[in-house]
Design a protein around this motif. Structure first.
Motif, PDB file in Angstrom:
ATOM      1  N   ALA A 121     -14.492  40.694 -32.260  1.00  0.00           N
ATOM      2  CA  ALA A 121     -15.463  39.753 -31.511  1.00  0.00           C
ATOM      3  C   ALA A 121     -15.234  40.029 -29.970  1.00  0.00           C
ATOM      4  O   ALA A 121     -14.252  40.436 -29.560  1.00  0.00           O
ATOM      5  N   ASN A 122     -16.388  39.906 -29.113  1.00  0.00           N
ATOM      6  CA  ASN A 122     -16.264  39.958 -27.713  1.00  0.00           C
ATOM      7  C   ASN A 122     -16.006  38.902 -27.130  1.00  0.00           C
ATOM      8  O   ASN A 122     -16.707  37.639 -27.465  1.00  0.00           O
ATOM      9  N   CYS A 123     -15.197  38.682 -25.821  1.00  0.00           N
ATOM     10  CA  CYS A 123     -15.092  37.651 -25.230  1.00  0.00           C
ATOM     11  C   CYS A 123     -16.691  37.356 -24.263  1.00  0.00           C
ATOM     12  O   CYS A 123     -17.271  38.319 -24.015  1.00  0.00           O
ATOM     13  N   GLU A 124     -17.267  36.121 -24.395  1.00  0.00           N
ATOM     14  CA  GLU A 124     -18.255  35.781 -23.970  1.00  0.00           C
ATOM     15  C   GLU A 124     -18.258  35.770 -22.456  1.00  0.00           C
ATOM     16  O   GLU A 124     -19.504  35.651 -21.686  1.00  0.00           O
ATOM     17  N   HIS A 125     -17.088  35.578 -21.884  1.00  0.00           N
ATOM     18  CA  HIS A 125     -17.087  35.847 -20.480  1.00  0.00           C
ATOM     19  C   HIS A 125     -16.846  37.157 -19.711  1.00  0.00           C
ATOM     20  O   HIS A 125     -17.543  37.711 -18.878  1.00  0.00           O
ATOM     21  N   CYS A 126     -15.915  37.864 -20.259  1.00  0.00           N
ATOM     22  CA  CYS A 126     -15.618  39.238 -19.521  1.00  0.00           C
ATOM     23  C   CYS A 126     -16.157  40.478 -20.460  1.00  0.00           C
ATOM     24  O   CYS A 126     -16.402  41.361 -19.915  1.00  0.00           O
ATOM     25  N   GLY A 127     -16.794  40.039 -21.833  1.00  0.00           N
ATOM     26  CA  GLY A 127     -17.211  41.119 -22.633  1.00  0.00           C
ATOM     27  C   GLY A 127     -16.279  41.921 -23.525  1.00  0.00           C
ATOM     28  O   GLY A 127     -16.731  42.753 -24.182  1.00  0.00           O
ATOM     29  N   LYS A 128     -15.061  41.937 -23.107  1.00  0.00           N
ATOM     30  CA  LYS A 128     -14.111  42.651 -23.880  1.00  0.00           C
ATOM     31  C   LYS A 128     -13.766  42.332 -25.230  1.00  0.00           C
ATOM     32  O   LYS A 128     -14.026  41.194 -25.702  1.00  0.00           O
ATOM     33  N   GLU A 129     -13.680  43.368 -26.194  1.00  0.00           N
ATOM     34  CA  GLU A 129     -13.545  43.349 -27.681  1.00  0.00           C
ATOM     35  C   GLU A 129     -12.173  42.901 -27.843  1.00  0.00           C
ATOM     36  O   GLU A 129     -11.368  43.565 -27.534  1.00  0.00           O
ATOM     37  N   LEU A 135      -8.344  37.089 -29.559  1.00  0.00           N
ATOM     38  CA  LEU A 135      -9.375  36.386 -28.864  1.00  0.00           C
ATOM     39  C   LEU A 135      -8.879  34.738 -28.572  1.00  0.00           C
ATOM     40  O   LEU A 135      -8.990  34.301 -27.381  1.00  0.00           O
ATOM     41  N   GLU A 136      -8.151  34.171 -29.605  1.00  0.00           N
ATOM     42  CA  GLU A 136      -7.990  33.151 -29.371  1.00  0.00           C
ATOM     43  C   GLU A 136      -6.860  32.878 -28.220  1.00  0.00           C
ATOM     44  O   GLU A 136      -6.802  31.721 -27.418  1.00  0.00           O
ATOM     45  N   GLU A 137      -5.901  33.751 -28.524  1.00  0.00           N
ATOM     46  CA  GLU A 137      -4.918  33.716 -27.134  1.00  0.00           C
ATOM     47  C   GLU A 137      -5.803  34.290 -25.778  1.00  0.00           C
ATOM     48  O   GLU A 137      -5.142  33.581 -24.871  1.00  0.00           O
ATOM     49  N   HIS A 138      -6.663  34.877 -25.649  1.00  0.00           N
ATOM     50  CA  HIS A 138      -7.439  35.426 -24.705  1.00  0.00           C
ATOM     51  C   HIS A 138      -8.216  33.948 -24.150  1.00  0.00           C
ATOM     52  O   HIS A 138      -8.202  33.956 -22.886  1.00  0.00           O
ATOM     53  N   GLN A 139      -8.982  33.287 -24.986  1.00  0.00           N
ATOM     54  CA  GLN A 139      -9.667  32.228 -24.620  1.00  0.00           C
ATOM     55  C   GLN A 139      -8.751  31.335 -23.714  1.00  0.00           C
ATOM     56  O   GLN A 139      -7.594  31.103 -24.242  1.00  0.00           O
ATOM     57  N   GLY A 140      -9.155  30.408 -22.752  1.00  0.00           N
ATOM     58  CA  GLY A 140      -8.308  30.043 -21.755  1.00  0.00           C
ATOM     59  C   GLY A 140      -7.686  30.475 -21.008  1.00  0.00           C
ATOM     60  O   GLY A 140      -7.033  29.820 -19.955  1.00  0.00           O
ATOM     61  N   ASN A 141      -7.530  31.777 -20.715  1.00  0.00           N
ATOM     62  CA  ASN A 141      -6.908  32.741 -19.898  1.00  0.00           C
ATOM     63  C   ASN A 141      -7.702  33.677 -19.471  1.00  0.00           C
ATOM     64  O   ASN A 141      -7.252  34.365 -18.297  1.00  0.00           O
ATOM     65  N   CYS A 142      -8.970  33.710 -19.694  1.00  0.00           N
ATOM     66  CA  CYS A 142     -10.041  34.768 -19.325  1.00  0.00           C
ATOM     67  C   CYS A 142     -10.385  34.633 -17.644  1.00  0.00           C
ATOM     68  O   CYS A 142     -10.577  33.289 -17.162  1.00  0.00           O
ATOM     69  N   GLY A 143      -9.958  35.495 -16.965  1.00  0.00           N
ATOM     70  CA  GLY A 143     -10.116  35.393 -15.518  1.00  0.00           C
ATOM     71  C   GLY A 143     -11.653  35.335 -15.169  1.00  0.00           C
ATOM     72  O   GLY A 143     -11.942  34.925 -13.869  1.00  0.00           O
ATOM     73  N   HIS A 144     -12.489  35.612 -15.963  1.00  0.00           N
ATOM     74  CA  HIS A 144     -13.996  35.581 -15.689  1.00  0.00           C
ATOM     75  C   HIS A 144     -14.595  34.193 -16.199  1.00  0.00           C
ATOM     76  O   HIS A 144     -15.741  33.900 -16.032  1.00  0.00           O
ATOM     77  N   GLU A 145     -13.674  33.435 -16.576  1.00  0.00           N
ATOM     78  CA  GLU A 145     -14.288  32.106 -17.157  1.00  0.00           C
ATOM     79  C   GLU A 145     -14.395  31.113 -16.085  1.00  0.00           C
ATOM     80  O   GLU A 145     -13.583  31.079 -15.225  1.00  0.00           O
ATOM     81  N   PRO A 146     -15.525  30.501 -15.954  1.00  0.00           N
ATOM     82  CA  PRO A 146     -15.896  29.582 -14.790  1.00  0.00           C
ATOM     83  C   PRO A 146     -15.188  28.298 -15.090  1.00  0.00           C
ATOM     84  O   PRO A 146     -15.360  27.763 -16.254  1.00  0.00           O
ATOM     85  N   VAL A 147     -14.617  27.590 -14.108  1.00  0.00           N
ATOM     86  CA  VAL A 147     -13.980  26.540 -14.120  1.00  0.00           C
ATOM     87  C   VAL A 147     -13.855  25.768 -13.031  1.00  0.00           C
ATOM     88  O   VAL A 147     -14.551  26.186 -11.904  1.00  0.00           O
ATOM     89  N   GLY A 154     -16.375  19.689  -6.915  1.00  0.00           N
ATOM     90  CA  GLY A 154     -17.330  19.755  -7.761  1.00  0.00           C
ATOM     91  C   GLY A 154     -17.865  21.289  -8.127  1.00  0.00           C
ATOM     92  O   GLY A 154     -18.920  21.463  -8.814  1.00  0.00           O
ATOM     93  N   ALA A 155     -17.257  22.146  -7.298  1.00  0.00           N
ATOM     94  CA  ALA A 155     -17.875  23.621  -7.657  1.00  0.00           C
ATOM     95  C   ALA A 155     -16.936  24.223  -8.860  1.00  0.00           C
ATOM     96  O   ALA A 155     -15.922  23.878  -9.205  1.00  0.00           O
ATOM     97  N   LYS A 156     -17.862  25.368  -9.479  1.00  0.00           N
ATOM     98  CA  LYS A 156     -17.310  26.084 -10.520  1.00  0.00           C
ATOM     99  C   LYS A 156     -17.228  27.353 -10.118  1.00  0.00           C
ATOM    100  O   LYS A 156     -18.149  28.128  -9.619  1.00  0.00           O
ATOM    101  N   VAL A 157     -15.901  27.884 -10.361  1.00  0.00           N
ATOM    102  CA  VAL A 157     -15.623  29.348  -9.992  1.00  0.00           C
ATOM    103  C   VAL A 157     -14.873  30.094 -10.908  1.00  0.00           C
ATOM    104  O   VAL A 157     -14.337  29.469 -11.972  1.00  0.00           O
ATOM    105  N   GLN A 158     -15.085  31.338 -11.213  1.00  0.00           N
ATOM    106  CA  GLN A 158     -14.121  31.992 -12.078  1.00  0.00           C
ATOM    107  C   GLN A 158     -12.895  31.865 -11.791  1.00  0.00           C
ATOM    108  O   GLN A 158     -12.154  31.668 -10.651  1.00  0.00           O
ATOM    109  N   ARG A 159     -12.005  31.686 -13.068  1.00  0.00           N
ATOM    110  CA  ARG A 159     -10.596  31.514 -12.890  1.00  0.00           C
ATOM    111  C   ARG A 159      -9.667  32.438 -11.962  1.00  0.00           C
ATOM    112  O   ARG A 159      -8.891  32.050 -11.342  1.00  0.00           O
ATOM    113  N   ARG A 160     -10.280  33.681 -11.917  1.00  0.00           N
ATOM    114  CA  ARG A 160      -9.390  34.518 -11.076  1.00  0.00           C
ATOM    115  C   ARG A 160      -9.722  34.266  -9.523  1.00  0.00           C
ATOM    116  O   ARG A 160      -9.002  34.962  -8.714  1.00  0.00           O
TER     117      ARG A 160
END
Length: 445
Positions: A121-129, A135-147, A154-160
């Motif tokens: 499966a591909n990460c919905e944020h960074c697109g990597k397979e 993927l379960e380990e990657h989720q919650g640590n993806c640098g491209h995920e907005p938090v 109030g702002a949402k920015v990518q984790r990185r």
């Protein structure tokens, strides 16, 4: 004969990843197989003791699918159950991706898509397979995920980018005021700057200086070159007003003028002081018509009276009323006239007053003298009182001239020296004498 499958004994390494729905399906499948096992045991038992009719009847009996409770509607002869289970969508089979899990056919697609650890499966944020577990380990640590920003701006920015955002862009980050150095959040530092006590402000007199807000008053009072300054001798009458430079020149050039103004001011103030002293003296005058005279240092004054002739003590002046007669008592400690050497003599004088022109003459008030006994027990005190009513024909009670009568009127033998020793008329070297005018006989105009 149907061969029972030992599906319940197979444990997949991803068992813990199965959803609750899958676990329930597995449990029902095991229960179904166990029921089928009991049925087959009954058949085997009959095989030991063959009964052709009974066996034929059992195999031809109508049964439901062991997954009937899961929603399978199949029902037919028992002999056809095995063939049905090979195609029943509720029956569990090995995962097609060979992860080792037993999954009902109806849930296989969901398993392969969402829960199988060997899925891709591909990460919905960074697109990597990734594989499922990765993927379960990657989720919650993806640098491209907005938090959301941790500072709650109030702002949402990518984790990185969270560190950069918190340091440079977050509206809730702390920044120092460039004037006072105190730290404020970015969205409030501008409002603080409008009130900061150390922020520079333009001089209201439009000079070139820009003092701090809390130093503006001092600047205007002491340093501003554009402020109109008044002469230091303003209270003396100088009317000069100009800039500080002009004031300095004026002060140097007008020394003589200032000296004359100060001299005139001092003269006016001296007259005012005299007027005030007179007003205070008038306010301090006794206008009650009664005087309590406190004679101090009695022993020294008595000794002085005995060694010198005509030593006369005079009391403070007092009035019969606010606009009444002005009076004064006199005292001879060693006596006068008939009482000389043996008695205390006391007299009353009528002094020239400010309102004599409005009063009736001759003076007609009754006057009493009281010498107080200072006994420690007031009920045992024995005061000495003498009084008289003025004779209107006597010169002493006519309107006084500018120079009052030398003696006045009273009692030459008021109290004997021997009587003074018998009681406490003198105590702690002090004697009290009251002179009182009867208020019932005031005849002022």
């Amino acid at each position: 004969m149907y061969k029972w499958k030992r599906n319940h004994s197979v444990r997949s390494p991803c068992c813990e990843r199965l959803s609750r729905l899958q676990l329930i399906a597995r449990e029902k499948q095991i229960v179904g197989h166990f029921a089928y096992f009991l049925t087959m045991c009954s058949i085997f038992e009959r095989a030991i003791y063959p009964d052709p009719e009974s066996e034929k009847a059992i195999m031809g009996s109508v049964v439901y699918c062991i997954h009937h409770k899961e929603g399978c509607q199949w029902s037919d002869e028992l002999r056809k159950l095995k063939a049905h289970l090979n195609t029943c969508k509720h029956d569990a089979v090995l995962c097609a991706a060979q992860c080792g899990a037993m999954i009902p056919r109806v849930l296989m697609q969901d398993h392969l898509r969402y829960t199988c650890p060997r899925r891709r499966a591909n990460c919905e944020h960074c697109g990597k397979e990734f594989s499922g577990s990765a993927l379960e380990e990657h989720q919650g640590n993806c640098g491209h995920e907005p938090v959301y920003c941790e500072n709650k701006c109030g702002a949402k920015v990518q984790r990185r980018h969270t560190t950069q955002h918190a340091a440079q862009h977050c509206s809730k980050r702390l920044v120092p005021c460039r004037h006072c150095g105190q730290r404020y959040t970015q969205d409030t530092v501008s409002a603080h700057g409008a009130l900061c006590s150390r922020a520079p402000v333009p001089c209201p007199q439009r000079c070139a200086a820009a003092p701090a807000r809390d130093e503006l008053d001092v600047h205007l009072r002491e340093h501003c070159t554009a402020t109109a300054a008044v002469c230091l001798y303003r209270d003396a009458g100088c009317r000069f007003k100009g800039t500080r430079q002009a004031l300095e020149r004026h002060t140097e050039e007008s020394a003589q003028q200032h000296l004359a103004l100060v001299s005139a001011l001092a003269t006016r103030q001296a007259r005012q002081l005299d007027s005030l002293r007179a007003a205070v003296a008038r306010l301090a005058v006794n206008c009650s018509g009664a005087l309590v005279w406190r004679v101090t240092d009695w022993a020294a004054k008595m000794a002085d009276a005995k060694t010198k002739d005509g030593v006369e003590l005079t009391s403070p002046a007092f009035y019969t009323s606010q606009y009444g007669y002005k009076l004064q008592a006199t005292l001879f400690l060693n006596g006068n006239g008939a009482g000389e050497g043996t008695h205390i003599s006391v007299y009353i004088k009528i002094l020239p007053g400010e309102y004599d022109a409005l009063l009736r003459w001759p003076f007609a008030h009754s006057v009493s003298f009281t010498l107080f006994d200072q006994s420690s027990s007031p009920e045992r005190a024995c005061n000495i009182v003498e009084s008289f009513v003025p004779d209107p024909t006597w010169k002493n009670f006519q309107r006084p001239s500018k120079e009052p009568d030398a003696l006045g009127f009273g009692f030459p033998r008021f109290v004997s020296h021997e009587m003074l020793k018998k009681r406490n008329f003198v105590k702690d070297d002090v004697m009290f004498l009251r002179v009182k005018v009867d208020p019932s006989k005031i005849v002022a105009v």
